[in-house]
Design a protein around this motif. Structure first.
Motif, PDB file in Angstrom:
ATOM      1  N   THR A  67       0.827  -1.208   0.000  1.00  0.00           N
ATOM      2  CA  THR A  67       0.000   0.000   0.000  1.00  0.00           C
ATOM      3  C   THR A  67       0.860   1.256   0.000  1.00  0.00           C
ATOM      4  OG1 THR A  67      -1.775  -1.151   1.180  1.00  0.00           O
ATOM      5  CG2 THR A  67      -1.798   1.249   1.240  1.00  0.00           C
ATOM      6  N   ASN A 116      -3.035   4.823  -7.092  1.00  0.00           N
ATOM      7  CA  ASN A 116      -4.031   4.685  -6.045  1.00  0.00           C
ATOM      8  C   ASN A 116      -3.728   3.440  -5.217  1.00  0.00           C
ATOM      9  OD1 ASN A 116      -4.873   3.421  -8.669  1.00  0.00           O
ATOM     10  ND2 ASN A 116      -6.363   2.433  -7.325  1.00  0.00           N
ATOM     11  N   THR A 142      -4.806  -5.512  -6.536  1.00  0.00           N
ATOM     12  CA  THR A 142      -5.904  -5.360  -7.488  1.00  0.00           C
ATOM     13  C   THR A 142      -6.505  -3.965  -7.377  1.00  0.00           C
ATOM     14  OG1 THR A 142      -7.512  -6.278  -5.915  1.00  0.00           O
ATOM     15  CG2 THR A 142      -6.436  -7.817  -7.424  1.00  0.00           C
ATOM     16  N   GLY A 143      -7.087  -3.508  -8.466  1.00  0.00           N
ATOM     17  CA  GLY A 143      -7.717  -2.195  -8.476  1.00  0.00           C
ATOM     18  C   GLY A 143      -6.741  -1.050  -8.598  1.00  0.00           C
ATOM     19  N   PRO A 167      -4.202  -0.059  -3.442  1.00  0.00           N
ATOM     20  CA  PRO A 167      -4.930  -1.230  -3.950  1.00  0.00           C
ATOM     21  C   PRO A 167      -6.259  -1.416  -3.236  1.00  0.00           C
ATOM     22  CG  PRO A 167      -3.095  -1.902  -2.556  1.00  0.00           C
ATOM     23  CD  PRO A 167      -2.948  -0.425  -2.766  1.00  0.00           C
ATOM     24  N   ARG A 168      -7.248  -1.884  -3.987  1.00  0.00           N
ATOM     25  CA  ARG A 168      -8.536  -2.200  -3.374  1.00  0.00           C
ATOM     26  C   ARG A 168      -8.505  -3.578  -2.728  1.00  0.00           C
ATOM     27  NH1 ARG A 168     -10.778   0.460  -8.062  1.00  0.00           N
ATOM     28  NH2 ARG A 168     -11.114  -1.553  -9.093  1.00  0.00           N
ATOM     29  N   GLY A 169      -7.492  -4.329  -3.059  1.00  0.00           N
ATOM     30  CA  GLY A 169      -7.349  -5.655  -2.487  1.00  0.00           C
ATOM     31  C   GLY A 169      -6.012  -6.248  -2.890  1.00  0.00           C
ATOM     32  N   GLU A 226      -4.606   1.458 -10.760  1.00  0.00           N
ATOM     33  CA  GLU A 226      -4.733   1.999 -12.104  1.00  0.00           C
ATOM     34  C   GLU A 226      -3.480   1.741 -12.942  1.00  0.00           C
ATOM     35  OE1 GLU A 226      -5.590   6.311 -14.304  1.00  0.00           O
ATOM     36  OE2 GLU A 226      -5.541   6.152 -12.115  1.00  0.00           O
TER      37      GLU A 226
END
Length: 344
Positions: A192, A201, A278-279, A203-205, A281
């Motif tokens: 992160t 950004n 994941t997630g 990560p969303r996961g 950009e």
């Protein structure tokens, strides 16, 4: 020559062939289903990538005579990566054509038989293509670029002078919260923070694709079993061995990755795992170059090109060629976001 003539029908136009191939069932491929690679059709066969701060950036293509792209002062390296040509061909010979349209067959029936034959050939080639594309994705999530023959053509870490990080040692035998703490300290927080520093950004996961021994060690880890004991997922743990399952723990989605049956062509080493944010950009890209036909020049590349080409030699109608081509480049643009895990 009904059996041959049906292959000149508009049903075999490029647009119709594209629609036919789109309907085919792909071979199972986890990295494709994860959707982490951003498709980027390009008009050239080479992508220029530069090193900027803690991430890799694309160098925009400019028109002749226009303002050139000014590189940042801290830019140190610039490399060109070429897309690969994945080309297949199958031939429907005259003997097969006789079976497609025996004498007296109505045109519509002959056309239907021809379409079925082409679909069968395309299906076989598409399965091989998807297997090959998964092979390229697997290389990309480890910082490599693979050539068309499967050999490593570039180590992107070496190209930009980036030290490949050592694997994070994860000991499933840890108890009393120490396993969770080790995952937070070695995986979730560093990934992160790194992605935030590289102007990406958060990560969303995080997904961990695990080899068999690594995954089996996790599902029998005392701390993980204790965590799930009083939850709705406890039943899953009591079921014993379930091949290629997944579970969530310490902010990571742990998945037993299923590669090829030989365990080597496409696989995660049995005692390792690969962590994928994941997630994020534009962390992973799939560049698509144009095809080789004159009609494809200077046009954005498609995912693949399927063409039916009847024998066009003078006084010869012996075969029909079915081709399936793709010109991709799979690459990771944020190398600092890649980590590996290993058992002690």
């Amino acid at each position: 020559m009904l059996a041959y003539d049906v292959f000149t029908d508009d049903a075999f136009s490029v647009a119709e062939m594209r629609e036919m191939v789109d309907d085919l069932t792909y071979i199972p491929d986890e990295l494709n289903r994860m959707g982490i690679f951003t498709a980027d059709p390009i008009r050239t066969t080479t992508v220029m990538i530069g090193r900027s701060k803690e991430s890799l950036t694309l160098v925009p293509i400019t028109e002749r005579g226009s303002q050139r792209t000014r590189l940042e002062r801290d830019e140190r390296n610039l490399i060109g990566l070429s897309t690969v040509a994945l080309r297949q061909e199958d031939r429907i010979n005259s003997q097969s054509l006789q079976n497609i349209a025996p004498e007296g067959t109505p045109y519509d029936a002959a056309l239907s038989g021809a379409l079925d034959e082409v679909e069968k050939r395309n299906r076989k080639m598409m399965r091989k293509l998807e297997l090959t594309r998964e092979f390229h994705r697997m290389a990309a999530i480890q910082g490599y670029v693979i050539d068309a023959d499967g050999s490593i053509s570039r180590d992107v870490y070496d190209d930009f002078g980036i030290t490949r990080p050592a694997a994070v040692v994860i000991n499933p035998a840890l108890v009393e919260g120490n396993l969770r703490k080790a995952i937070y300290a070695g995986i979730t927080r560093p990934l992160t923070e790194t992605l935030n520093r590289s102007s990406r950004n958060a990560p969303r996961g995080i997904v961990a694709l695990c080899g068999d021994d690594f995954f089996d060690a996790l599902i029998t880890a005392p701390e993980i079993r204790e965590t799930y004991l009083n939850t709705a997922q406890a039943q899953d743990l009591r079921q014993g061995f379930v091949p290629y399952e997944a579970f969530n723990y310490a902010g990571v989605r742990w998945m037993n990755y299923r590669g090829t049956n030989d365990g080597t062509t496409i696989a995660i080493p049995t005692d390792e795992c690969v962590f994928i944010p994941t997630g994020v950009e534009d962390m992973f890209a799939e560049f698509r170059s144009p095809g080789e036909d004159f009609a494809h020049i200077n046009k954005p590349g498609a995912e693949f090109y399927s063409v039916v080409s009847p024998d066009n030699r003078i006084n010869r109608t012996e075969y029909v060629d079915v081709t399936l081509d793709a010109y991709p480049l799979f690459v990771c643009l944020v190398l600092e976001g890649l980590l590996r895990g290993t058992l002690p």
